[in-house]
Write a protein that holds these residues in place. Sequence first.
Motif, mmCIF file in Angstrom:
data_model
loop_
_atom_site.group_PDB
_atom_site.id
_atom_site.type_symbol
_atom_site.label_atom_id
_atom_site.label_comp_id
_atom_site.label_asym_id
_atom_site.label_seq_id
_atom_site.Cartn_x
_atom_site.Cartn_y
_atom_site.Cartn_z
ATOM 1 N N PRO A 77 0.810 -1.228 0.000
ATOM 2 C CA PRO A 77 0.000 0.000 0.000
ATOM 3 C C PRO A 77 0.837 1.269 0.000
ATOM 4 C CG PRO A 77 -0.189 -1.151 2.107
ATOM 5 C CD PRO A 77 0.508 -2.078 1.173
ATOM 6 N N SER A 78 2.005 1.236 0.648
ATOM 7 C CA SER A 78 2.862 2.423 0.666
ATOM 8 C C SER A 78 3.355 2.758 -0.739
ATOM 9 C CB SER A 78 4.049 2.188 1.599
ATOM 10 O OG SER A 78 3.620 1.866 2.909
ATOM 11 N N VAL A 79 3.859 1.746 -1.432
ATOM 12 C CA VAL A 79 4.357 1.967 -2.792
ATOM 13 C C VAL A 79 3.218 2.333 -3.727
ATOM 14 C CG1 VAL A 79 5.419 0.824 -4.776
ATOM 15 C CG2 VAL A 79 6.392 0.512 -2.496
ATOM 16 N N PHE A 80 2.071 1.699 -3.562
ATOM 17 C CA PHE A 80 0.926 1.997 -4.427
ATOM 18 C C PHE A 80 0.518 3.459 -4.310
ATOM 19 C CE2 PHE A 80 -3.551 2.314 -5.453
ATOM 20 C CZ PHE A 80 -3.648 1.572 -6.612
ATOM 21 N N VAL A 81 0.417 3.972 -3.091
ATOM 22 C CA VAL A 81 0.001 5.363 -2.895
ATOM 23 C C VAL A 81 1.029 6.317 -3.507
ATOM 24 C CG1 VAL A 81 -0.398 7.152 -1.166
ATOM 25 C CG2 VAL A 81 -1.366 4.870 -0.851
ATOM 26 N N MET A 82 2.314 6.079 -3.241
ATOM 27 C CA MET A 82 3.351 6.971 -3.770
ATOM 28 C C MET A 82 3.356 6.975 -5.299
ATOM 29 S SD MET A 82 6.595 6.399 -1.232
ATOM 30 C CE MET A 82 6.567 6.911 0.477
ATOM 31 N N LEU A 83 3.288 5.797 -5.906
ATOM 32 C CA LEU A 83 3.297 5.726 -7.365
ATOM 33 C C LEU A 83 2.044 6.362 -7.956
ATOM 34 C CD1 LEU A 83 4.704 2.156 -8.124
ATOM 35 C CD2 LEU A 83 5.836 4.341 -8.434
ATOM 36 N N PHE A 84 0.893 6.129 -7.341
ATOM 37 C CA PHE A 84 -0.360 6.657 -7.893
ATOM 38 C C PHE A 84 -0.335 8.179 -7.946
ATOM 39 C CE2 PHE A 84 -4.782 7.756 -8.201
ATOM 40 C CZ PHE A 84 -5.337 6.742 -8.970
#
Length: 640
Positions: A330-337
């Motif tokens: 979820p951390s990487v998903f939010v940053m990339l999004f």
Amino acid sequence: MSPADVRSGEDAPLSEQEPWYEDGPEPSMADSADLHIRSPATSDIEHGRMSLPVWMRESSKSFHWKWVPLPIRHLARAAAAWSKGPNPPQIQKITPLFAFVQEMPLRLVERFLPKKVHKAGAFVALYAVWLLIFVLVLHHSASSGEIEGYGQPAPIWCGANFWSKGNGCELDGSKCRPFGNATFPFSCPANCASVEVLNPYAIGDQEVIYRPLVIGGSVNGSGVLPAEKPIYRADSFICQAAIHAGVISNAKGGCGVVSMTGKQSSFSSVLGHNIQSFGFDSVFPKSFTFITGLSSECGYSDPRWPLLGVTVTFTSLLSLFCGSPAVFFPSVFVMLFFHVGIVSDPPNISDYPSLTSLIVERFLPAAFVAYVIYRFCVKPQLTGLTAQFEKTILWLGGAWVGSLNNYTFDKIPIQRLTPHDIQAQPGAIPALCIIVVSIFLIALGQIWYLRLEGQFRRYLAIYAIMAALLLICVAIPSLNLRIHHYILALLLLPGTRMQTRPGLLYQGLLVGLFISGVARWGFDSILQTSAALLGDGQTNSLLPNMTQPLAGMANITFGWLLPPSPYDGLSVLVNDVERHRWYDGEGEPSFTWSRAQEGGQGKEYFRFGYMIGSATGDYTKAGIWTTEGNWIPMQPGRSR
């Protein structure tokens, strides 16, 4: 003779040999030393029946598949046995290369942050620092670029221009004024040179598609890009014209000031900074140039490259020092999004407040889909993985490649996965064939791993359901199946759940494609109408039935037959500008044009299209009124 005397070729006990017929119970030895029979299984005894060998069952009158040839039945049984996979299943786990080095980040975390509260505090601090840097860089980008004497430049998207397609500017371009004596400070993002016209665009008798839209640039027909004040037709993309003129950089973007220069009699084609402009050899009422000498005072640069370094750094730290999939994903998903949606490939919105509002709107449903991806794909793959550097390189690296789709896959000549685009765009069919073959070969590898884990039959059923749903979508009348980036990712992600090195790369790449598709374009429907697919493209509407014009040196007169229902009017474009509208019952169906009306001495281009109220259908191809007073009829076909 005792049971021990009965041996296979390798002296294996009979009880350890493979059964000589299929699907029956395992053999058991009777008490008698000379009696070698198969005892009925307990379940069979309970049901009052005995299992029969395959050859006896297939010779029975009740056998339902005897119409199938025996070799095919053998092949089907072999395929069914193969699909079960090994027993027990071989669960795939990655053994880290140089395990001591790869597991060191996790040991450091356990050593210096032994308690959960310590870990949570460290990760919250990491998120806070990333968010602070992200917001500060965006704020600096939005507030910088003051141009002395012209104020702060207005941010525009790569496809912005001063003139609308077809008759969008209405009669005589009244909605697109002023034509001259005006200035406009602007700022452009990076990578605008890659924007292309996706539907046929008429420039006189030319048709542009899958090219940047820059018209003119040369002065007095010299064919050479001047050092100062190149002139462009008003429908040129402003940012691309600025790159063409050397005012801004494609890599970093920039800002400048446009000066409206009014009517021009011709626009010559010229190559400038790797963009080839189009020529137009007639009059157009609106044009523009750039005021030079301001780039050093502008101070604007696109924030995507500084923020790319920032977000790559923070996501890499998370990947290396976080061993929990529930925290990492979820951390990487939010940053990339948010990086993709606001910085690297934002929607066509100029101001940051409106852009942020749109990205948050798209993020909420995307977060729910991300949970499903995590639960069924990411969690099975990353659980127990301690190869931190391999995860960072393969999974996170793949996610970045997919997320930066506008850079990484931009050169693939497929803009949209529609039959029209694939047939029309040069190189699209070979590129699609290569993509399909690559996906097929990758799928074969993933099928092998699914079989080893005993999951092949389950996932075969899942993909059969997906295929059936797609076929149903194809069969729905009046709607077209459209496979967007995010849909392609969702279709392929279930097959990447195994913990293998290729699976890490594939899953990261597909998660990145999902992020890129949703953040940039939103959740576009998998079923779209033909009008939605075409956008501003040709609609295949009926074309006007024009009579032979009366042409002379100074004037030309056109006539046409009355339009059939539901059309009630006709629009006339002269040199791509609407100059006349006629409606049924409002005068004779004719139109006279004089060269003196525009003061031009060269060719004149005429196109005609039916109207329904204020809406216009397709136009004809351009007919040409030459300087000698001759008329060159329109070629068959449509234009917009």
